[in-house]
Design an enzyme around this catalytic site. Sequence first.
Site, PDB file in Angstrom:
ATOM      1  N   ASP A 167      -0.070   5.076   1.063  1.00 51.25           N
ATOM      2  CA  ASP A 167      -0.258   6.003   2.184  1.00 51.25           C
ATOM      3  C   ASP A 167      -0.186   5.263   3.513  1.00 51.25           C
ATOM      4  OD1 ASP A 167      -0.915   8.488   0.665  1.00 51.25           O
ATOM      5  OD2 ASP A 167      -2.559   7.238  -0.054  1.00 51.25           O
TER       6      ASP A 167
ATOM      7  N   ASP B 115       0.874  -1.165   0.000  1.00 53.42           N
ATOM      8  CA  ASP B 115       0.000   0.000   0.000  1.00 53.42           C
ATOM      9  C   ASP B 115       0.920   1.225   0.000  1.00 53.42           C
ATOM     10  OD1 ASP B 115      -2.415   1.521   0.276  1.00 53.42           O
ATOM     11  OD2 ASP B 115      -1.921   1.779   2.397  1.00 53.42           O
TER      12      ASP B 115
ATOM     13  N   ASP C  98      -1.493  -0.918   5.916  1.00 59.26           N
ATOM     14  CA  ASP C  98      -1.742  -0.335   7.249  1.00 59.26           C
ATOM     15  C   ASP C  98      -3.220  -0.193   7.537  1.00 59.26           C
ATOM     16  OD1 ASP C  98      -2.177   1.765   5.400  1.00 59.26           O
ATOM     17  OD2 ASP C  98      -1.832   3.249   6.977  1.00 59.26           O
TER      18      ASP C  98
END
Length: 231
Positions: free
Chosen positions: A27, A25, A177
Amino acid sequence: MNSPGTSQCLVRDDQAEPVSGVVFDLDGVLVDSFAVMRQAFTTAYAEVVGDGDPPFEEYERHLGRYFPDIMRIMGLPLDMEAPFVRESYRLAHLVPVYDGVPEMLRQLRARGVPLAVATGKSGPRARSLLEQLGLLDLFAVVIGSDEVARPKPAPDIVLKALGVLGSAPSRTIMVGDAVTDLASARSAGVTAIAALWGETDEETLLAENPDAVLRSPAELLTVCLDGSRAR
């Protein structure tokens, strides 16, 4: 971008198959974009909705999803997307890379591990940001949520990355996250790793029982090299 290479990592501590791809991922994993994201969201909310406190904390709970999908979930106007994207581009130079990320990425590539990004951002915006940061060439492919039929938590974006990497799901790991990252990874049949060095809700993420938990980017090298699980 680099073409896939031959990896010498081990994917799980219960199997000796070498990793043939790592999907990240963006961000909260590679870049710390939360301050810029908050400012862009605040501006978009003021322009489209008007007065009042922008519900950024609620927005954060849906990170990993495509921006229009988050607007639908929150009952906010889809017209917020245009100013949000405008401000995100304008402020992109303020987005830092997390400490240790460039070194970790370069070491993985040096070991022949092909890398991909699968992000809730649009593809053009993600590639523009990574290019500004000097990281784009480290990835075989960078895929945005606007470039698949079904964004996270569906498996489509991860499966598309696997296709480009030529990587089997059983030999691939995804680092995210957000709950949506873990769900997308598992739906695609890849190892789901939780990254906790950003601003993620640790308790919520751990409740999803990820296959491994990392507290620094450097720990990914340990997971790749010996398959150990950092808890």
